[in-house]
Motif scaffolding. Structure first.
Motif, PDB file in Angstrom:
ATOM      1  N   ALA A 167       0.862  -1.187   0.000  1.00  0.00           N
ATOM      2  CA  ALA A 167       0.000   0.000   0.000  1.00  0.00           C
ATOM      3  C   ALA A 167       0.894   1.231   0.000  1.00  0.00           C
ATOM      4  CB  ALA A 167      -0.919   0.004   1.224  1.00  0.00           C
ATOM      5  N   SER A 168       0.389   2.311  -0.552  1.00  0.00           N
ATOM      6  CA  SER A 168       1.136   3.576  -0.554  1.00  0.00           C
ATOM      7  C   SER A 168       0.152   4.734  -0.465  1.00  0.00           C
ATOM      8  CB  SER A 168       1.998   3.714  -1.816  1.00  0.00           C
ATOM      9  OG  SER A 168       1.183   3.737  -2.973  1.00  0.00           O
ATOM     10  N   ARG A 169       0.619   5.811   0.150  1.00  0.00           N
ATOM     11  CA  ARG A 169      -0.264   6.975   0.316  1.00  0.00           C
ATOM     12  C   ARG A 169       0.564   8.197   0.663  1.00  0.00           C
ATOM     13  NH1 ARG A 169      -4.948   7.752   4.981  1.00  0.00           N
ATOM     14  NH2 ARG A 169      -5.026  10.018   4.853  1.00  0.00           N
ATOM     15  N   ARG A 170       0.107   9.357   0.212  1.00  0.00           N
ATOM     16  CA  ARG A 170       0.732  10.630   0.600  1.00  0.00           C
ATOM     17  C   ARG A 170      -0.043  11.228   1.771  1.00  0.00           C
ATOM     18  NH1 ARG A 170       2.856  15.438  -3.221  1.00  0.00           N
ATOM     19  NH2 ARG A 170       4.596  13.954  -3.211  1.00  0.00           N
ATOM     20  N   PHE A 171       0.699  11.636   2.792  1.00  0.00           N
ATOM     21  CA  PHE A 171       0.126  12.308   3.952  1.00  0.00           C
ATOM     22  C   PHE A 171       0.649  13.736   3.997  1.00  0.00           C
ATOM     23  CE2 PHE A 171       0.259   7.817   4.914  1.00  0.00           C
ATOM     24  CZ  PHE A 171      -0.953   7.570   5.552  1.00  0.00           C
ATOM     25  N   GLU A 172      -0.241  14.671   4.308  1.00  0.00           N
ATOM     26  CA  GLU A 172       0.169  16.070   4.452  1.00  0.00           C
ATOM     27  C   GLU A 172      -0.645  16.713   5.561  1.00  0.00           C
ATOM     28  OE1 GLU A 172      -0.010  20.280   2.028  1.00  0.00           O
ATOM     29  OE2 GLU A 172       0.716  18.510   0.953  1.00  0.00           O
ATOM     30  N   VAL A 173       0.061  17.366   6.473  1.00  0.00           N
ATOM     31  CA  VAL A 173      -0.584  18.086   7.572  1.00  0.00           C
ATOM     32  C   VAL A 173       0.004  19.485   7.636  1.00  0.00           C
ATOM     33  CG1 VAL A 173      -0.943  18.206  10.068  1.00  0.00           C
ATOM     34  CG2 VAL A 173      -1.054  16.000   8.911  1.00  0.00           C
ATOM     35  N   ARG A 174      -0.875  20.461   7.793  1.00  0.00           N
ATOM     36  CA  ARG A 174      -0.464  21.856   7.986  1.00  0.00           C
ATOM     37  C   ARG A 174      -1.019  22.332   9.320  1.00  0.00           C
ATOM     38  NH1 ARG A 174       0.846  24.878   3.204  1.00  0.00           N
ATOM     39  NH2 ARG A 174       1.052  23.472   1.408  1.00  0.00           N
ATOM     40  N   HIS A 175      -0.185  23.017  10.090  1.00  0.00           N
ATOM     41  CA  HIS A 175      -0.655  23.530  11.380  1.00  0.00           C
ATOM     42  C   HIS A 175      -0.136  24.952  11.557  1.00  0.00           C
ATOM     43  CE1 HIS A 175      -1.409  23.914  15.689  1.00  0.00           C
ATOM     44  NE2 HIS A 175      -2.196  22.861  15.577  1.00  0.00           N
ATOM     45  N   PRO A 176      -1.041  25.925  11.752  1.00  0.00           N
ATOM     46  CA  PRO A 176      -0.603  27.312  11.883  1.00  0.00           C
ATOM     47  C   PRO A 176       0.116  27.554  13.206  1.00  0.00           C
ATOM     48  CG  PRO A 176      -2.960  27.138  12.266  1.00  0.00           C
ATOM     49  CD  PRO A 176      -2.505  25.789  11.812  1.00  0.00           C
ATOM     50  N   ALA A 177       1.095  28.434  13.174  1.00  0.00           N
ATOM     51  CA  ALA A 177       1.803  28.842  14.386  1.00  0.00           C
ATOM     52  C   ALA A 177       1.068  30.012  15.030  1.00  0.00           C
ATOM     53  CB  ALA A 177       3.235  29.228  14.056  1.00  0.00           C
ATOM     54  N   ALA A 178       1.167  30.111  16.348  1.00  0.00           N
ATOM     55  CA  ALA A 178       0.495  31.196  17.062  1.00  0.00           C
ATOM     56  C   ALA A 178       1.113  32.552  16.730  1.00  0.00           C
ATOM     57  CB  ALA A 178       0.559  30.942  18.562  1.00  0.00           C
ATOM     58  N   SER A 179       2.403  32.556  16.375  1.00  0.00           N
ATOM     59  CA  SER A 179       3.080  33.796  15.989  1.00  0.00           C
ATOM     60  C   SER A 179       4.288  33.426  15.139  1.00  0.00           C
ATOM     61  CB  SER A 179       3.521  34.584  17.229  1.00  0.00           C
ATOM     62  OG  SER A 179       4.645  33.970  17.837  1.00  0.00           O
ATOM     63  N   ALA A 180       5.032  34.431  14.725  1.00  0.00           N
ATOM     64  CA  ALA A 180       6.236  34.192  13.930  1.00  0.00           C
ATOM     65  C   ALA A 180       7.447  33.862  14.803  1.00  0.00           C
ATOM     66  CB  ALA A 180       6.539  35.414  13.064  1.00  0.00           C
ATOM     67  N   ASP A 181       7.283  33.863  16.122  1.00  0.00           N
ATOM     68  CA  ASP A 181       8.378  33.510  17.020  1.00  0.00           C
ATOM     69  C   ASP A 181       8.782  32.056  16.791  1.00  0.00           C
ATOM     70  OD1 ASP A 181       9.871  34.438  19.627  1.00  0.00           O
ATOM     71  OD2 ASP A 181       9.181  32.401  20.007  1.00  0.00           O
ATOM     72  N   VAL A 182      10.085  31.785  16.851  1.00  0.00           N
ATOM     73  CA  VAL A 182      10.579  30.437  16.562  1.00  0.00           C
ATOM     74  C   VAL A 182       9.958  29.408  17.506  1.00  0.00           C
ATOM     75  CG1 VAL A 182      12.622  28.975  16.435  1.00  0.00           C
ATOM     76  CG2 VAL A 182      12.734  31.326  15.623  1.00  0.00           C
ATOM     77  N   LYS A 183       9.785  29.760  18.774  1.00  0.00           N
ATOM     78  CA  LYS A 183       9.209  28.810  19.728  1.00  0.00           C
ATOM     79  C   LYS A 183       7.795  28.404  19.326  1.00  0.00           C
ATOM     80  CE  LYS A 183      11.950  30.318  23.703  1.00  0.00           C
ATOM     81  NZ  LYS A 183      11.919  30.882  25.076  1.00  0.00           N
ATOM     82  N   ASP A 184       7.005  29.360  18.822  1.00  0.00           N
ATOM     83  CA  ASP A 184       5.645  29.033  18.372  1.00  0.00           C
ATOM     84  C   ASP A 184       5.682  28.207  17.093  1.00  0.00           C
ATOM     85  OD1 ASP A 184       4.240  30.237  20.462  1.00  0.00           O
ATOM     86  OD2 ASP A 184       4.296  32.201  19.502  1.00  0.00           O
ATOM     87  N   VAL A 185       6.636  28.478  16.222  1.00  0.00           N
ATOM     88  CA  VAL A 185       6.785  27.684  15.002  1.00  0.00           C
ATOM     89  C   VAL A 185       7.153  26.241  15.356  1.00  0.00           C
ATOM     90  CG1 VAL A 185       8.130  27.386  12.889  1.00  0.00           C
ATOM     91  CG2 VAL A 185       7.375  29.674  13.575  1.00  0.00           C
ATOM     92  N   VAL A 186       8.041  26.066  16.333  1.00  0.00           N
ATOM     93  CA  VAL A 186       8.430  24.725  16.774  1.00  0.00           C
ATOM     94  C   VAL A 186       7.217  23.985  17.337  1.00  0.00           C
ATOM     95  CG1 VAL A 186       9.762  23.489  18.538  1.00  0.00           C
ATOM     96  CG2 VAL A 186      10.862  25.252  17.146  1.00  0.00           C
ATOM     97  N   ARG A 187       6.385  24.667  18.115  1.00  0.00           N
ATOM     98  CA  ARG A 187       5.170  24.031  18.646  1.00  0.00           C
ATOM     99  C   ARG A 187       4.232  23.602  17.507  1.00  0.00           C
ATOM    100  NH1 ARG A 187       5.442  28.655  22.179  1.00  0.00           N
ATOM    101  NH2 ARG A 187       6.376  28.066  24.193  1.00  0.00           N
TER     102      ARG A 187
END
Length: 214
Positions: A167-187
């Protein structure tokens, strides 16, 4: 026979030459740029309760995804505009991105609990099935002026004995960051990786239980 003056002069000049060399090296070191301080980030994770379904009697090996050169390292990649690739200054992952994703998938399978016999491609242990994949995206990009984490994985469930793709499949998830701060991007990366891992676990279990995978 008296010694010639040239060797005596050479002998006296050696300490001076050594002192000049040390001074030159010290001066060169002082003008070299100082290394950039780097904050190292783990990929955040959330705990999930184990599934109530019975365990499957099979062994699964989770392989480290293949990926492109710009995603193979430890820098946190960002696409600030269009197709331009950049990295967050002074920030780094604790491990290369493919290793982070593989380990997150393993953690997800362990947390689910329905496949007890789990291994990675670090060891050549017996496996009934192997989860092979390509990491196509592990970066943040801006949408409407706001960064979001993007994780895209092309997964394949393979029978190692025959190398047949079950079996094969493409998975894609997008999650917005709370701000442009690196710590929020990491979360945001952590949340996206958790969501993608949950989807991969459910898909793997569905296909592992199918007759074709036996």
């Amino acid at each position: 026979m008296t010694a010639s003056p040239a060797p005596r002069r050479l002998h006296r000049l050696r300490p001076l030459a050594t002192a000049l060399l040390v001074a030159a090296l010290a001066s060169a070191c002082s003008i070299l740029p100082k290394p950039e301080p780097v904050d190292v980030y783990l990929l955040p994770a959330t705990r999930t309760p184990p599934a109530a379904s019975p365990a499957l009697a099979l062994a699964l090996r989770v392989a480290k995804p293949e990926t492109s050169l710009h995603l193979a390292g430890q820098r946190i990649v960002v696409l600030p505009e269009g197709d331009r690739v950049s990295v967050y200054k002074g920030a780094s992952w604790s491990d290369p991105a493919p290793l982070l994703v593989r380990n997150r998938l393993l953690d997800a399978f362990h947390g689910d609990g329905r496949i007890a016999a789990l291994s990675s491609d670090d060891r050549s242990l017996h496996a009934d099935l192997e989860l092979d994949s390509d990491l196509r995206a592990f970066h943040s990009e801006y949408r409407d002026g706001r960064p979001e984490a993007v994780v895209r994985l092309d997964a394949r469930l393979v029978a190692p004995a025959s190398l047949r793709i079950l079996a094969s499949r493409r998975f894609e998830v997008r999650h917005p960051a709370a701000s442009a701060d690196v710590k929020d991007v990491v979360r945001a990366f952590g949340a996206a990786a958790d969501a993608l891992s949950a989807e991969v676990v459910a898909w793997t279990l569905e296909n592992a239980a199918a007759p074709a995978a036996r």
